[in-house]
Design an enzyme around this catalytic site. Structure first.
Site, PDB file in Angstrom:
ATOM      1  N   GLU A   1      47.370  50.441  45.015  1.00 16.72           N
ATOM      2  CA  GLU A   1      47.214  50.058  44.670  1.00 16.72           C
ATOM      3  C   GLU A   1      45.252  49.998  44.672  1.00 16.72           C
ATOM      4  O   GLU A   1      44.998  49.295  45.411  1.00 16.72           O
ATOM      5  CB  GLU A   1      46.913  48.626  43.755  1.00 16.72           C
ATOM      6  CG  GLU A   1      46.177  47.566  43.021  1.00 16.72           C
ATOM      7  CD  GLU A   1      46.545  46.071  43.114  1.00 16.72           C
ATOM      8  OE1 GLU A   1      46.122  45.461  44.671  1.00 16.72           O
ATOM      9  OE2 GLU A   1      46.893  45.726  42.503  1.00 16.72           O
TER      10      GLU A   1
ATOM     11  N   GLU B   1      51.557  35.470  42.880  1.00 19.76           N
ATOM     12  CA  GLU B   1      51.652  36.529  41.825  1.00 19.76           C
ATOM     13  C   GLU B   1      50.354  37.432  42.858  1.00 19.76           C
ATOM     14  O   GLU B   1      49.517  37.798  43.048  1.00 19.76           O
ATOM     15  CB  GLU B   1      51.355  36.133  40.094  1.00 19.76           C
ATOM     16  CG  GLU B   1      52.115  35.281  39.231  1.00 19.76           C
ATOM     17  CD  GLU B   1      51.318  34.823  38.796  1.00 19.76           C
ATOM     18  OE1 GLU B   1      49.786  35.356  38.401  1.00 19.76           O
ATOM     19  OE2 GLU B   1      52.307  33.626  38.095  1.00 19.76           O
TER      20      GLU B   1
ATOM     21  N   LYS C   1      40.472  26.890  46.607  1.00 15.56           N
ATOM     22  CA  LYS C   1      39.550  28.113  47.024  1.00 15.56           C
ATOM     23  C   LYS C   1      39.335  28.854  46.235  1.00 15.56           C
ATOM     24  O   LYS C   1      41.057  30.079  46.033  1.00 15.56           O
ATOM     25  CB  LYS C   1      40.385  27.901  48.810  1.00 15.56           C
ATOM     26  CG  LYS C   1      39.596  28.178  49.493  1.00 15.56           C
ATOM     27  CD  LYS C   1      38.800  29.630  49.501  1.00 15.56           C
ATOM     28  CE  LYS C   1      39.361  30.904  49.792  1.00 15.56           C
ATOM     29  NZ  LYS C   1      38.357  32.151  49.416  1.00 15.56           N
TER      30      LYS C   1
ATOM     31  N   CYS D   1      45.625  43.035  37.535  1.00  9.58           N
ATOM     32  CA  CYS D   1      46.780  43.365  38.007  1.00  9.58           C
ATOM     33  C   CYS D   1      47.787  44.045  37.166  1.00  9.58           C
ATOM     34  O   CYS D   1      48.068  44.873  37.718  1.00  9.58           O
ATOM     35  CB  CYS D   1      47.245  41.891  39.065  1.00  9.58           C
ATOM     36  SG  CYS D   1      47.499  41.455  37.430  1.00  9.58           S
TER      37      CYS D   1
HETATM   38  P1  NAD Z   1      43.112  39.019  48.448  1.00  7.20           P
HETATM   39  O1  NAD Z   1      44.066  38.784  48.968  1.00  7.20           O
HETATM   40  O2  NAD Z   1      42.352  39.399  49.118  1.00  7.20           O
HETATM   41  O3  NAD Z   1      42.017  37.316  48.049  1.00  7.20           O
HETATM   42  C1  NAD Z   1      43.088  36.818  47.422  1.00  7.20           C
HETATM   43  C2  NAD Z   1      42.570  35.563  48.202  1.00  7.20           C
HETATM   44  O4  NAD Z   1      42.953  34.892  49.198  1.00  7.20           O
HETATM   45  C3  NAD Z   1      40.546  34.975  48.432  1.00  7.20           C
HETATM   46  O5  NAD Z   1      40.823  33.860  47.564  1.00  7.20           O
HETATM   47  C4  NAD Z   1      40.670  34.876  49.691  1.00  7.20           C
HETATM   48  O6  NAD Z   1      39.845  34.300  50.043  1.00  7.20           O
HETATM   49  C5  NAD Z   1      41.728  34.480  50.072  1.00  7.20           C
HETATM   50  N1  NAD Z   1      42.324  35.134  51.479  1.00  7.20           N
HETATM   51  C6  NAD Z   1      41.992  35.870  52.403  1.00  7.20           C
HETATM   52  N2  NAD Z   1      42.562  36.404  53.530  1.00  7.20           N
HETATM   53  C7  NAD Z   1      43.689  35.217  53.126  1.00  7.20           C
HETATM   54  C8  NAD Z   1      44.370  34.256  53.847  1.00  7.20           C
HETATM   55  N3  NAD Z   1      45.490  34.866  55.313  1.00  7.20           N
HETATM   56  N4  NAD Z   1      44.613  32.787  54.045  1.00  7.20           N
HETATM   57  C9  NAD Z   1      44.152  32.168  53.398  1.00  7.20           C
HETATM   58  N5  NAD Z   1      43.599  33.105  51.726  1.00  7.20           N
HETATM   59  C10 NAD Z   1      42.830  33.715  51.880  1.00  7.20           C
HETATM   60  O7  NAD Z   1      42.243  39.685  46.620  1.00  7.20           O
HETATM   61  P2  NAD Z   1      42.064  40.289  46.178  1.00  7.20           P
HETATM   62  O8  NAD Z   1      41.086  41.356  46.300  1.00  7.20           O
HETATM   63  O9  NAD Z   1      40.899  38.225  45.925  1.00  7.20           O
HETATM   64  O10 NAD Z   1      42.319  39.777  44.982  1.00  7.20           O
HETATM   65  C11 NAD Z   1      43.062  41.184  44.528  1.00  7.20           C
HETATM   66  C12 NAD Z   1      44.536  41.195  44.217  1.00  7.20           C
HETATM   67  O11 NAD Z   1      45.231  39.868  43.214  1.00  7.20           O
HETATM   68  C13 NAD Z   1      44.618  42.424  43.678  1.00  7.20           C
HETATM   69  O12 NAD Z   1      46.396  42.779  44.135  1.00  7.20           O
HETATM   70  C14 NAD Z   1      45.126  42.265  42.634  1.00  7.20           C
HETATM   71  O13 NAD Z   1      46.711  43.715  41.868  1.00  7.20           O
HETATM   72  C15 NAD Z   1      46.051  40.838  42.908  1.00  7.20           C
HETATM   73  N6  NAD Z   1      45.883  40.131  41.490  1.00  7.20           N
HETATM   74  C16 NAD Z   1      47.298  40.075  41.236  1.00  7.20           C
HETATM   75  C17 NAD Z   1      47.786  39.541  39.457  1.00  7.20           C
HETATM   76  C18 NAD Z   1      49.218  38.958  39.571  1.00  7.20           C
HETATM   77  O14 NAD Z   1      48.721  38.227  38.095  1.00  7.20           O
HETATM   78  N7  NAD Z   1      50.177  39.572  39.762  1.00  7.20           N
HETATM   79  C19 NAD Z   1      45.862  38.589  39.091  1.00  7.20           C
HETATM   80  C20 NAD Z   1      44.932  39.013  39.271  1.00  7.20           C
HETATM   81  C21 NAD Z   1      45.181  39.479  41.031  1.00  7.20           C
END
Ligand code: NAD
Length: 487
Positions: A391, A258, A182, A292
């Protein structure tokens, strides 16, 4: 100056059981270009029905030709996927830039080559994976062997779409699993093209499936709740991680997380300031600060604080913010209106908390459309300010002076996050001493984002669960069984 003109966006369909398909109810949503606010195309909006269909295909495929392939055959397919990503590099970089707002030059230099390398790396790595064996005196020998975990749900964020998807998909496929992916709703395009590539590379039908959609009560939620999904590999925000953990608890899924970061960048006075500034420009503002690992909390030893601020700000003001498709752009657009508003709200919070904005903090002049924000340096904030604690995930950094090593270690650790840290010093003993005390999964000394894919990658505290990279990825995407033979 060169501007990329060949703009080819795609309408994104699901990919299930080897076919591109619409949603059963034909529902779609619009994909917006964050640099122009124009509609790029439509995206099929999946939900429970599409996920059920995709998981059933993935489950069937576990017992199909995929299972009978040798490791060498699977390795060959992974290598071919990497090769095809490179063959389509220009197209993929353009789509990544259109979707995310990042400079196309960055996508060409980092995102797409690294996506190919993720497949090339694991194509080699899986062929050298061994297992353990123990002889227990003359009584028995014990050995372990690996099998796939099963159907893996891969749920992705929008900041490094293809890079992060391939980082999970390559080892998952390498160990013989099947997948339901997804992608983030804001960045669906390169994942869709990757499905074409997987098919062309010879991945059997049903092994890789992709369902577009949103999170809760949509495709994301349906994957995490599905009883036949055996593991979830999630990258995103900690609060989403909590929701997924609750949903996954009913079927006790294996989880790899992550999550976010609020990473300290600690600069001691004995460091080489030229190198510090060159790297800190990148670690603060590359990809609009939407990485991130970005070092968004900068701590500078007080004796060089004034000089650092002045030289750093000078360089930040030189960064070119604007059209991601124009050569020479350093900082593109933030990914969406929603995220742009959120990042801007932190600038208001900083003002209310009495911060001084050294540079940035506003929309660049001459850019009336698109989600652009000048790279921003904030100083004068108390450690309890939300801009220091939360963040922001945009082109905004805070800079704080410190006097003592113990003091900066305490401040660096004063957060729920524990993803990465950077330490700048030429004192070897101090480098080790401080690195051992920083609560982070990854600490760089005198560098940033230097990666070797064999090393453990992941976060402590609210920044993640488990590690990936090399053997750590193999361990997550396989089940070890121990066999004991009585002698
Ligand atoms: P997000 O958590 O809002 O969304 C991530 C994914 O999860 C999306 O595909 C979204 O549709 C899905 N999602 C949202 N709610 C859900 C639920 N209840 N059930 C299942 N799926 C769900 O994150 P974002 O805004 O897309 O990304 C930014 C975040 O990702 C930041 O916190 C960033 O630091 C983190 N990030 C971490 C790493 C790492 O390697 N540690 C790498 C990149 C980004």
């Amino acid at each position: 100056m060169q501007t990329v003109t060949k703009v080819k966006a795609i309408n994104c369909l699901h990919f299930i059981n080897g076919q591109f398909v619409e949603s059963q109810n034909k529902k779609t949503f619009e994909n917006i270009n964050p640099a122009t606010e124009e509609v790029l195309g439509t995206v099929a909006e999946g939900g429970k029905e599409e996920v059920d269909y995709a998981v059933a295909a993935a489950k069937r495929a576990l017992d199909g030709p995929w299972k009978k392939m040798t490791l060498a055959e699977r390795s060959k397919i992974l290598r071919r996927i990497g090769d095809l990503i490179l063959e389509r590099q220009e197209e993929l970089a353009l789509l990544e830039s259109l979707d995310t707002g990042k400079p196309v030059s960055l996508a060409n230099k980092i995102d797409i080559p690294r996506a190919a390398y993720n497949f090339h790396f694991f194509a080699d790595y899986i062929t050298s994976v061994g297992t353990e064996a123990y002889q227990q005196d003359n009584q028995a020998i014990h050995y372990s062997y690996r099998r796939p975990v099963g159907v893996v749900g891969i749920i992705k964020p929008w900041n490094l779409p293809l890079l992060l998807l391939t980082w999970k998909l390559a080892p998952a496929l390498g160990m013989g699993n099947t997948a339901v992916i997804k992608p983030a709703e804001w960045t669906p395009m390169t994942a869709t093209v990757l499905m074409e590539i997987c098919k062309e590379a010879g991945v059997p039908d049903g092994v890789v499936n992709l369902v577009h959609g949103f999170g809760p009560n949509s495709a994301g939620g349906a994957i995490t709740e599905h009883p036949d999904v055996d593991a979830i590999s999630f990258i995103g925000e900690p609060s989403t991680g909590t929701a997924i953990m609750k949903a996954a608890a009913n079927s006790l899924k294996k989880l790899s997380y992550e999550l976010g970061g609020k990473n300290p960048n600690i600069i001691f006075a004995d460091s080489n300031l030229d190198e510090v500034i060159d790297t800190t420009i990148r670690s603060s503002f590359v990809n609009q600060g939407e990485v991130c690992l970005c070092g968004s909390r900068i701590y500078v030893e007080r004796t060089i604080y004034e000089e650092f601020i002045q030289r750093f700000a000078e360089r930040v003001r030189e960064l070119k913010v604007g059209d991601p498709l124009t050569d020479g752009t350093d900082v593109g657009a933030l990914v969406s209106k929603e995220h742009y508003d959120r990042v801007n709200s932190y600038i208001d919070i900083a003002k209310n908390d009495g911060a001084t904005i050294v540079t940035g903090g506003k929309r660049p002049e001459g850019l009336s459309k698109g989600y652009f924000l000048e790279p921003t340096i904030l100083i004068g904030l108390d450690r309890n300010s939300r801009c220091i604690r939360e963040e922001i995930f945009g082109p905004v950094v805070t800079v704080t002076p410190f006097d003592m090593e113990e003091e900066v270690i305490m401040q660096a650790n004063d957060t729920h996050y524990g993803l990465s840290a950077t330490i700048w010093t030429n004192d070897l003993k101090r480098a080790h001493r401080v690195a051992h005390q920083i609560e982070a999964g990854i600490t760089w000394v005198n560098t940033w984002f230097l990666r070797d894919l064999r090393t453990p990658f992941g976060g402590m505290k609210h920044s993640g669960i488990g590690r990936t990279g090399g053997m750590h990825s193999i361990d997550f995407y396989s089940e070890l069984s121990n066999i004991t033979i009585k002698l």
